[in-house]
Design an enzyme around this catalytic site. Structure first.
Site, short mmCIF file in Angstrom:
data_model
loop_
_atom_site.label_atom_id
_atom_site.label_comp_id
_atom_site.label_asym_id
_atom_site.label_seq_id
_atom_site.Cartn_x
_atom_site.Cartn_y
_atom_site.Cartn_z
N THR A 8 0.85 -1.19 0.00
CA THR A 8 0.00 0.00 0.00
C THR A 8 0.88 1.24 0.00
O THR A 8 2.04 1.18 0.43
CB THR A 8 -0.92 0.04 1.24
OG1 THR A 8 -1.81 1.16 1.13
CG2 THR A 8 -0.14 0.19 2.53
N ASP A 69 -7.88 -5.37 0.67
CA ASP A 69 -8.85 -4.66 -0.16
C ASP A 69 -10.11 -4.55 0.67
O ASP A 69 -10.54 -5.52 1.29
CB ASP A 69 -9.12 -5.42 -1.46
CG ASP A 69 -9.86 -4.53 -2.45
OD1 ASP A 69 -9.42 -3.38 -2.68
OD2 ASP A 69 -10.90 -4.95 -2.98
N PHE A 152 -11.94 7.81 8.41
CA PHE A 152 -11.81 8.33 7.05
C PHE A 152 -12.98 7.79 6.21
O PHE A 152 -13.82 7.03 6.71
CB PHE A 152 -10.46 7.90 6.44
CG PHE A 152 -10.36 6.41 6.19
CD1 PHE A 152 -10.09 5.55 7.24
CD2 PHE A 152 -10.56 5.87 4.93
CE1 PHE A 152 -10.01 4.17 7.03
CE2 PHE A 152 -10.48 4.50 4.71
CZ PHE A 152 -10.20 3.65 5.76
N ASP A 155 -16.71 6.41 7.18
CA ASP A 155 -16.92 6.29 8.62
C ASP A 155 -18.03 7.20 9.16
O ASP A 155 -18.81 6.76 10.01
CB ASP A 155 -15.62 6.55 9.39
CG ASP A 155 -14.71 5.34 9.43
OD1 ASP A 155 -15.23 4.21 9.50
OD2 ASP A 155 -13.48 5.52 9.36
N ARG A 181 -10.89 -4.36 9.23
CA ARG A 181 -9.46 -4.46 8.93
C ARG A 181 -8.71 -5.06 10.12
O ARG A 181 -7.87 -5.94 9.94
CB ARG A 181 -8.89 -3.08 8.57
CG ARG A 181 -7.49 -3.16 7.95
CD ARG A 181 -7.04 -1.86 7.32
NE ARG A 181 -7.94 -1.45 6.25
CZ ARG A 181 -8.86 -0.51 6.36
NH1 ARG A 181 -9.01 0.18 7.47
NH2 ARG A 181 -9.65 -0.22 5.34
P1 IMP Z 1 -8.92 0.17 -0.64
O1 IMP Z 1 -7.81 1.06 -0.19
O2 IMP Z 1 -8.88 -0.24 -2.05
O3 IMP Z 1 -9.11 -0.98 0.30
O4 IMP Z 1 -10.22 1.09 -0.59
C1 IMP Z 1 -11.12 0.98 0.40
C2 IMP Z 1 -12.18 2.06 0.30
O5 IMP Z 1 -13.28 1.58 1.05
C3 IMP Z 1 -11.73 3.34 0.99
O6 IMP Z 1 -11.24 4.27 0.09
C4 IMP Z 1 -13.03 3.80 1.64
O7 IMP Z 1 -13.82 4.45 0.70
C5 IMP Z 1 -13.73 2.51 1.98
N1 IMP Z 1 -13.35 2.02 3.34
C6 IMP Z 1 -12.67 0.90 3.63
N2 IMP Z 1 -12.48 0.77 4.96
C7 IMP Z 1 -13.05 1.85 5.51
C8 IMP Z 1 -13.16 2.30 6.86
O8 IMP Z 1 -12.68 1.69 7.83
N3 IMP Z 1 -13.80 3.47 7.03
C9 IMP Z 1 -14.33 4.18 6.01
N4 IMP Z 1 -14.24 3.83 4.74
C10 IMP Z 1 -13.60 2.66 4.47
#
Ligand code: IMP
Length: 197
Positions: A8, A69, A152, A155, A181
């Site tokens: 990441t 993801d 973020f 949330d 997560r």
């Molecule tokens: P990733 O980085 O491809 O896993 O994208 C995950 C996306 O899902 C993020 O950009 C958020 O929009 C949403 N997301 C995933 N986990 C959270 C969380 O714990 N809080 C809020 N949004 C989340």
């Protein structure tokens, strides 16, 4: 301490995973491992995307690579935004706009039909071995109004009935303890230890 690379560019995620794996593994960001690659998420599930990212980076650096993801599934919207959570309404659209849009799409919908969950698939690609993939979830409902300044993304609209607040109102420690997560990463750590890696 064993080194693992986390696929990441998000510094917040590195901190979170270091907090979970910290006592047994040294978690290194992709760039620290000398890798600067953009892996396309071409899978159709969270699990596929996590495995695609972990395996692609493992092939580049030859070390143990972890990837995740995640996203938000809203039942009333047939699982949207799901694997497209980051891309929903465009990558660069601010989250207060995305969040208000989702609240509007659920206008007039009763609480029992506002169910949703955050999902996180976490993968560990170990050279020469079968990739391990696990899933963690956190259940809640879509709030009628965005609230809270922590966290973020989605949330502020993710309401946790047991806590009577949104996940943006939890402290980072509380969120880590109950989040999709946190659960997925703790399970991944267990599976890695069980397989001796
Ligand atoms: P990733 O980085 O491809 O896993 O994208 C995950 C996306 O899902 C993020 O950009 C958020 O929009 C949403 N997301 C995933 N986990 C959270 C969380 O714990 N809080 C809020 N949004 C989340």
């Amino acid at each position: 301490m064993k080194k693992v690379v986390f696929a990441t560019k998000n510094k917040g995620k590195i901190k979170e995973i270091q907090a979970v794996l910290g006592d047994s593994y040294n978690v290194v960001a992709m760039e620290e491992a000398g890798i600067d690659a953009e892996i396309e998420e071409t899978g159709s599930t969270f699990e596929e995307n996590a495995a695609i990212k972990a395996e692609a980076i493992m092939k580049l650096c030859g070390e143990i690579v972890l990837a995740d993801d995640s996203g938000l599934e809203i039942d009333y919207l047939n699982g949207e935004p799901g694997i497209y959570s980051a891309r929903y309404m465009g990558h660069d659209t601010p989250y207060d706009i995305k969040n208000q849009n989702l609240i509007d799409r659920l206008d007039g919908v009763e609480d029992d039909k506002r169910t949703a969950r955050f999902v996180c698939a976490a993968a560990a690609a170990v050279p020469g071995k079968k990739t391990i993939v696990v899933r963690g979830t956190m259940e809640g409902i879509i709030a009628r109004k965005a609230e809270g300044k922590n966290g973020f993304g989605y949330d502020p609209i993710f309401y946790l009935p047991e806590y009577k607040m949104t996940s943006a109102q939890l402290s980072p420690e509380e969120k880590n303890r109950i989040s999709h997560r946190g659960k997925a990463l703790r399970e991944l750590k267990k599976r890695l230890e069980e397989s001796g890696d």
